[in-house]
Structure formats: C-alpha cells, structure tokens
Motif scaffolding. Structure first.
Motif, PDB file in Angstrom:
ATOM      1  N   GLN A  64       0.818  -1.208   0.000  1.00 23.53           N
ATOM      2  CA  GLN A  64       0.000   0.000   0.000  1.00 23.53           C
ATOM      3  C   GLN A  64       0.854   1.262   0.000  1.00 23.53           C
ATOM      4  O   GLN A  64       0.574   2.218  -0.737  1.00 23.53           O
ATOM      5  N   ALA A  65       1.894   1.281   0.825  1.00 25.26           N
ATOM      6  CA  ALA A  65       2.757   2.468   0.871  1.00 25.26           C
ATOM      7  C   ALA A  65       3.475   2.669  -0.460  1.00 25.26           C
ATOM      8  O   ALA A  65       3.687   3.812  -0.901  1.00 25.26           O
ATOM      9  N   LEU A  66       3.826   1.579  -1.133  1.00 27.17           N
ATOM     10  CA  LEU A  66       4.462   1.700  -2.440  1.00 27.17           C
ATOM     11  C   LEU A  66       3.480   2.269  -3.460  1.00 27.17           C
ATOM     12  O   LEU A  66       3.859   3.060  -4.330  1.00 27.17           O
ATOM     13  N   GLY A  67       2.211   1.885  -3.341  1.00 26.03           N
ATOM     14  CA  GLY A  67       1.198   2.471  -4.207  1.00 26.03           C
ATOM     15  C   GLY A  67       1.100   3.971  -4.036  1.00 26.03           C
ATOM     16  O   GLY A  67       0.895   4.715  -5.002  1.00 26.03           O
ATOM     17  N   VAL A  68       1.248   4.430  -2.797  1.00 24.48           N
ATOM     18  CA  VAL A  68       1.235   5.880  -2.536  1.00 24.48           C
ATOM     19  C   VAL A  68       2.440   6.539  -3.210  1.00 24.48           C
ATOM     20  O   VAL A  68       2.333   7.625  -3.783  1.00 24.48           O
ATOM     21  N   MET A  69       3.593   5.895  -3.147  1.00 26.56           N
ATOM     22  CA  MET A  69       4.791   6.435  -3.785  1.00 26.56           C
ATOM     23  C   MET A  69       4.614   6.531  -5.294  1.00 26.56           C
ATOM     24  O   MET A  69       5.091   7.467  -5.928  1.00 26.56           O
ATOM     25  N   VAL A  70       3.926   5.557  -5.874  1.00 27.57           N
ATOM     26  CA  VAL A  70       3.660   5.574  -7.314  1.00 27.57           C
ATOM     27  C   VAL A  70       2.805   6.783  -7.688  1.00 27.57           C
ATOM     28  O   VAL A  70       3.018   7.418  -8.724  1.00 27.57           O
ATOM     29  N   GLY A  71       1.855   7.122  -6.818  1.00 27.62           N
ATOM     30  CA  GLY A  71       1.029   8.297  -7.052  1.00 27.62           C
ATOM     31  C   GLY A  71       0.345   8.267  -8.397  1.00 27.62           C
ATOM     32  O   GLY A  71      -0.266   7.275  -8.779  1.00 27.62           O
ATOM     33  N   ASP A  72       0.484   9.359  -9.151  1.00 30.09           N
ATOM     34  CA  ASP A  72      -0.157   9.474 -10.455  1.00 30.09           C
ATOM     35  C   ASP A  72       0.793   9.193 -11.620  1.00 30.09           C
ATOM     36  O   ASP A  72       0.494   9.549 -12.770  1.00 30.09           O
ATOM     37  N   ALA A  73       1.923   8.583 -11.351  1.00 33.79           N
ATOM     38  CA  ALA A  73       2.908   8.318 -12.405  1.00 33.79           C
ATOM     39  C   ALA A  73       2.275   7.532 -13.550  1.00 33.79           C
ATOM     40  O   ALA A  73       1.547   6.568 -13.331  1.00 33.79           O
ATOM     41  N   LYS A  74       2.578   7.948 -14.758  1.00 30.78           N
ATOM     42  CA  LYS A  74       2.071   7.253 -15.938  1.00 30.78           C
ATOM     43  C   LYS A  74       2.920   6.039 -16.295  1.00 30.78           C
ATOM     44  O   LYS A  74       2.408   5.059 -16.840  1.00 30.78           O
ATOM     45  N   VAL A  75       4.216   6.141 -16.022  1.00 33.47           N
ATOM     46  CA  VAL A  75       5.146   5.038 -16.276  1.00 33.47           C
ATOM     47  C   VAL A  75       5.984   4.831 -15.024  1.00 33.47           C
ATOM     48  O   VAL A  75       6.565   5.781 -14.493  1.00 33.47           O
ATOM     49  N   VAL A  76       6.039   3.597 -14.559  1.00 33.14           N
ATOM     50  CA  VAL A  76       6.872   3.236 -13.413  1.00 33.14           C
ATOM     51  C   VAL A  76       7.935   2.271 -13.906  1.00 33.14           C
ATOM     52  O   VAL A  76       7.625   1.154 -14.333  1.00 33.14           O
ATOM     53  N   GLY A  77       9.185   2.711 -13.887  1.00 32.95           N
ATOM     54  CA  GLY A  77      10.287   1.848 -14.285  1.00 32.95           C
ATOM     55  C   GLY A  77      10.781   1.056 -13.094  1.00 32.95           C
ATOM     56  O   GLY A  77      11.114   1.641 -12.060  1.00 32.95           O
TER      57      GLY A  77
END
Length: 448
Positions: A64-77
C-alpha cells in the motif's frame, strides 16, 4: 533466438573488449539497526517499509505504501540488479498485479523487441491455438534472460486476467531495438497499410524493403555485413519511414500502428550501423537504444492512455547508469525528460545470493553464480543493516542525514549478461532512483 541490446553489447565486448556489465565483491548483515548504527542506517530506518514477500499472490497489504509512492505516475520503471534472479522477476509480477488491480495499470513493458512484444500481446488478447503460456514465452524469449519460469507465471496471469476482464485488458509491450529478429508481421503491417491506402506507392515501398526483410538474426547481420552495407540499409529503412509518414493523414489507429512499425524498422537498422570496434560508435548507439526504448514506451502510453510498468535492468530504469561510458543517458532519464513527474524510477539491490549469467560474451550458457554477503564500502553493506530483512523506501523523502550518503557513488552489485567482470560498478543510488527496493538474499531464476 531472441536477444537484446546487451547481447549486441556482448558482441562488441568480444570484438573490442570495451563493454562489460560489472559486479562487486560482497559481510554479514545486522538483523536490525542497533543503537550505535550509522547516521545513514538510522535515516533509512525512518523511511523504510517492510516488504513481506516478493511472490505474486501473497496479498498486497505491504504494498500500500508503495502504491502511494507511485502516485499518479504514468510510467513506473522497475529495475533489476541482475538479469537472472527469481526475486526480481517475481517482485515485478507481484507489483504489476497490484498496480493493475489498485491503480488501473494496463501494460507491462520489457526490454525485448517490438515484434516479440506483439507476439506475446497477441497471445494475451486472443490466445494462440493449442499453445500455452510456457510455449509462447519459450518461443518468443528463447536465449534471452527472460526465458524463465517467472515470466511464464506473469504471462499466464495476464492471459487469465484478460479472460476474466475483457472490458479492461492488459497488454505486453516490447520497447527494445536490440533484438536479433524483425518479425514479418512488422513488415506486413507497413505493406498492408500502403496497399490499402496508397497502392500507387507500393512498388516503391517493396523496392526499398528488398534486402531488409526479413531480419532473422541481427547478431549475424552485424558480424557478417560490412559497415557500408549496413549504413546503406539504414538509409533505405529511413526512406520506408518517410514514405509511410507521407501516406497517412497523421491520425487514425491503422496509420499510427503502421507508422510505428515503419519507425521500428528504421530504428532497428539505424542501431545496427554500430561499429563494434569503435568505442564512440558503441556509446552513441547505446544512447540511441535507450532513447528509442523511452520513445516507444512514451508513444504507447500516449496511444493507449494507460499506465505502464516498465521492466528493465537498473542501468536502464534509473536516471544514471553504473557505466556512463557505455550508457551515457538512460531510458529512465529520457522518460523523465518526456514525462517529468509522470515517470517514477524504482531500483533494486540485494546483499547476497545467486543469479544466472554468462561467463562467455557470445552464445555462452546461462549459468548459476553465487556471491556472499556484501562487504564494507558497498552500498549493500549499509542497506542491509536497516531493520527489515526486505524493504522499500522513498529516497525522495530521505532525511538530510542520509542525503550525502545516498548521493555518493559506491560499489554496487550490478550484473548483466556476463559475469564476472574486472571493473566494479559504482552507483549513487539517491541520484539513480526515486524509490529503492532492497532484498537480503536472492536465488537464481527458474530455467524453462
């Protein structure tokens, strides 16, 4: 046999002894940060989140916390410190499932060829007769780092997801140009479009494609064809792209797809003008390769409007590579230029364990290598003293007491398609990644 740009780089290493993904020497980790821990360890303790498992299908509360870090990013490398460890591959599968189900992600991108990605995506969308995920993965990825059990599991889940949710399918994207084959369907897409829309241009198109199609083995092409011939073919391939650009109105799905296939032909043949005996040429073409991978990923994101998990080696996913002479600008850096905060780079590290790699640069067998705990002076020695065995941390929120440590290059495990190598790579992890996942131990990936 499917390869990638690193395999072409291995050709160059064999010819010029200049390219080599490297590795570091590796001390028993502390179970938690003791009272007398260093300032960087105490600071990392404050931002670390425990990772309970790397295995897909084990729940997602710890993500869940990692999902928060991802936020609104369109691409996650999401990077990998080796091309042959089970935990890195499994983690990407687990994270992708979470992002699909909780954040609406729609595409898994990988550093395989565009045409190889199309073949896998065909299977995801329509199936492939009597062939199952194992057969598809092995046929498409044979010889590559990803011809592994872990990718069978991922592709099978993606296919099952599409059967369960036809209204929100997931896709597989190949974003690389360093593969030894251009599938006939790439050429067919271009010729079929021109035949339908501007048949008078078809004779000229077929003339240009003579000698270009098919491209069955780029390694053999690179080794056997003179540089002047390869340059001439690249010029013809660029004329193919220009011809298609003139055919369409600039809009419409058929035009966009044909144009991308023509672009891929031109990009691939341009990349294959590399002179393996010239370090400047090698560096320029690796930069071009990363640029194209970023452009293809960004094009797909614009075209679909969906969000992408982009899987690559750490040297491509991050903002800086461990060997800037070979990789002067990374895919992650190009994506940040294009997407800004819409791109998030996640790097990975590990303290000890095993992985698959090759001890010969050309056509060597994938073999198991094992390393002991990281030694003092490496990034992993400090990272492994954080209280959690496996964890992730948002490096953008690191306290000031850790900033200087994070921004200083240190020896770091970074294994590509050849091991061992003479030079030890150094990475400043705070400059390279937004988020870091650290694993205490890894094991070799499962061979098919």
């Amino acid at each position: 046999m499917i390869g990638n740009g690193k395999r072409l780089a291995a050709v160059a290493l064999a010819l010029a002894a200049t390219l080599a993904p490297a590795a570091a020497a590796y001390a028993a980790p502390a179970a938690s940060a003791p009272a007398g821990a260093s300032a960087p360890v105490r600071a990392l303790d404050r931002i670390a989140h425990p990772l309970r498992s790397t295995e897909p299908g084990t729940g997602t509360a710890d993500l869940q916390a990692l999902g928060v870090m991802v936020g609104d990013a369109k691409v996650v490398g999401v990077g990998e410190a080796t091309h042959g460890s089970h935990e890195f591959f499994a983690l990407k599968d687990r994270l992708f499932r979470h992002l699909v189900e909780q954040k609406g992600f729609t595409t898994f991108a990988l550093e395989i060829s565009w045409s190889a990605g199309l073949r896998i995506d065909d299977y995801l969308q329509r199936g492939d007769g009597d062939r199952d995920a194992r057969q598809v993965v092995h046929e498409v990825m044979a010889g590559s780092p990803w011809d592994r059990e872990e990718f069978v599991t991922l592709v099978q889940w993606m296919r099952d997801h599409n059967l369960r949710h036809p209204d929100r399918p997931v896709h597989f994207l190949g974003d690389d140009i360093g593969a030894p084959k251009l599938d006939e369907r790439v050429f067919d897409s271009v010729t079929d479009y021109v035949r339908r829309t501007r048949p008078e241009s078809l004779p000229r198109l077929n003339e240009l494609l003579t000698g270009l199609r098919p491209l069955d083995d780029a390694i053999a092409y690179l080794l056997d064809r003179p540089l002047a011939e390869r340059q001439q073919n690249a010029a013809k391939a660029r004329q193919v792209l220009e011809l298609v650009q003139r055919q369409g109105s600039g809009s419409g799905e058929d035009f966009e797809f044909a144009l991308q296939n023509a672009r891929n032909i031109a990009q691939t043949y341009t990349f294959l003008t590399v002179n393996p005996r010239d370090q400047e040429s090698l560096t320029a073409m690796e930069r071009y390769r990363d640029q194209v991978m970023a452009e293809t990923t960004a094009w797909w994101q614009r075209r679909t409007g969906g969000r992408i998990l982009m899987s690559a080696h750490n040297d491509h996913a991050g903002y800086v590579a461990s060997d800037p002479k070979t990789y002067p600008k990374t895919q992650g850096s190009f994506l940040r230029d294009t997407l800004g905060a819409g791109y998030l780079a996640i790097g990975t590290t590990f303290d000890q364990g095993s992985f698959l790699s090759k001890d010969q640069p050309l056509d060597g067998e994938w073999k198991k290598f094992t390393v002991g705990p990281a030694g003092p002076g490496t990034n992993e020695y400090t990272l492994d003293q954080v209280r959690y065995r496996d964890y992730y941390a948002d490096l953008r929120k690191a306290p000031a007491t850790a900033r200087s440590w994070l921004d200083t290059p240190r020896p770091t495990y970074n294994v590509g398609t050849q091991y061992p190598n003479d030079k030890t790579p150094e990475i400043a992890i705070g400059r390279a990644y937004d988020v870091l996942v650290h694993l205490h131990t890894v094991r070799e990936a499962g061979k098919l």
